[in-house]
Design an enzyme around this catalytic site. Sequence first.
Site, PDB file in Angstrom:
ATOM      1  CB  THR A   1      27.192  22.682  62.130  1.00  0.00           C
ATOM      2  OG1 THR A   1      26.782  23.502  63.225  1.00  0.00           O
ATOM      3  CG2 THR A   1      25.964  22.204  61.386  1.00  0.00           C
TER       4      THR A   1
ATOM      5  NE  ARG B   1      28.097  26.564  55.133  1.00  0.00           N
ATOM      6  CZ  ARG B   1      27.555  27.566  55.825  1.00  0.00           C
ATOM      7  NH1 ARG B   1      28.222  28.669  56.036  1.00  0.00           N
ATOM      8  NH2 ARG B   1      26.342  27.461  56.311  1.00  0.00           N
TER       9      ARG B   1
ATOM     10  CE1 TYR C   1      35.972  10.598  46.076  1.00  0.00           C
ATOM     11  CE2 TYR C   1      36.586  12.031  44.254  1.00  0.00           C
ATOM     12  CZ  TYR C   1      35.610  11.460  45.061  1.00  0.00           C
ATOM     13  OH  TYR C   1      34.298  11.773  44.857  1.00  0.00           O
TER      14      TYR C   1
ATOM     15  CD  GLU D   1      34.418   6.738  47.531  1.00  0.00           C
ATOM     16  OE1 GLU D   1      34.168   5.527  47.636  1.00  0.00           O
ATOM     17  OE2 GLU D   1      33.982   7.454  46.614  1.00  0.00           O
TER      18      GLU D   1
ATOM     19  CE  LYS E   1      24.558  26.011  61.851  1.00  0.00           C
ATOM     20  NZ  LYS E   1      23.357  25.156  62.016  1.00  0.00           N
TER      21      LYS E   1
ATOM     22  CG  ASP F   1      21.496  19.162  65.740  1.00  0.00           C
ATOM     23  OD1 ASP F   1      22.601  19.744  65.826  1.00  0.00           O
ATOM     24  OD2 ASP F   1      20.768  19.221  64.722  1.00  0.00           O
TER      25      ASP F   1
END
Length: 433
Positions: free
Chosen positions: A216, A225, A44, A46, A219, A190
């Site tokens: 992204t 991902r 973790y 954050e 792709k 985008d």
Amino acid sequence: MDKIFELIKKEEKRQGETLMMIPSENYASKSVREAVGSVLINKYSEGYAGRRYYQGNKIIDEIETLAIERAKNLFKVPYANVQPYSGSPANSEVLFALVEPGDTIMGLELASGGHLTHGHPKVTFSGKYFNSVQFGLDDKGLLDYKKISAQTQKEKPKLMLIGTTAYPLAFDWKKLAEIADSIGAWLVADASHVIGLIIAGVYPSPFTHAHLVTSTTHKTLRGPRGAMILATAKGVKKDPELPAKIDKAIIPGMQGGPHNNTTAGIAISLEEANTPVFKTYGKQVVKNARALASALLDGGLTLVANGTECHLLVVDLRPLELSGNVVAQSLEVAGIVANRNSVPNDTMPPFYPSGLRLGTPALTTRGMKEKEMKQIATWILKVIDYVKPYKLPEKPEARSTFLKAFRSKIEKDKFLLGIASEVKTLCQKFPVP
Ligand SMILES: *Cc1c(COP(=O)(O)O)cnc(C)c1O
């Protein structure tokens, strides 16, 4: 063995033995997959490097910093954030950072190749919480920059979020920037579908024209991902607080802990993309798409915009009175996995659109070239010809029953399965990396 692993094996086999022609899909390298499946998933973290809310993040800080440095270096931008969970959250985070609920935003409509997150009305976050105005394409399926300009002058959007999943031609980012700049609007490009092509220099770069670029990473970049938000020099000049605004919109704005395994995968894919081999790959993706387009045109099909300048093309099935559903289902039985897609000014609803979208990024990763594209075009033409008699019912309520019956009819069809076995033979010559 857990049943899940059996299913993963099956999926691996499917990906190996069929032609992956959905333009948003690709094969990530083994290194990327190893990073994503690594122990980084356990941690973790954050916050951001040097200012985390948890202890034990020294190494994670190094990994995230490296990913950011690689992104900044590759795209020559002053700011990069690699924490967005995926493309849709990245776009939502940009909206959260730069506009208020009720503000006017503008984007290309979904039916013309825009994304849900670009302000698709009613059912999406971007369409519901903002005053979303959208533009489409002209009768030829092209962007009409004059019309966009006029609409922009009238609507005065505060932000333009522009990108596409289906437009086969290159965007004119310079013109879009002139339009946005004329009213002082944010221009967010985008580049999800085309980022790999931009890196390869075979698609116009938005980096000198837009204020922000979202993308992204799974792709044409061939990473895991995930997504990135990149601020350009122009963006930081417009608002020096832009990086801080994006950071805050991601956490605490919309996300919690970053997916460190993904961050590592992104870092690897950026390194892989920063090579001459990758540039050659990107070039071949476009060459393959052009070869596929010209073979399909020679075979008598109609293409949106009459061809392609990128990695994808859209077959307009209206002249054949065929449904995208019928064609995509039949191609799947034949081992060619593509997707149905709306065509510009489609009168059919998005669930039963009149087009078929085809892309070359994944096939090119396997090493296929123009010769294979010709062969694949021949199969596609054969399948389309074979299913010509199957027309989708006019009555909307009859469509789903028809398609179900059609599917069970063709699942064991000898002709289509014959093509599937030829496809498999071709695939065996081009192993998945
Ligand atoms: C794929 C894509 C997205 C969304 O990405 P997800 O990771 O599926 O959320 C957004 N915009 C464009 C243009 C895309 O192609």
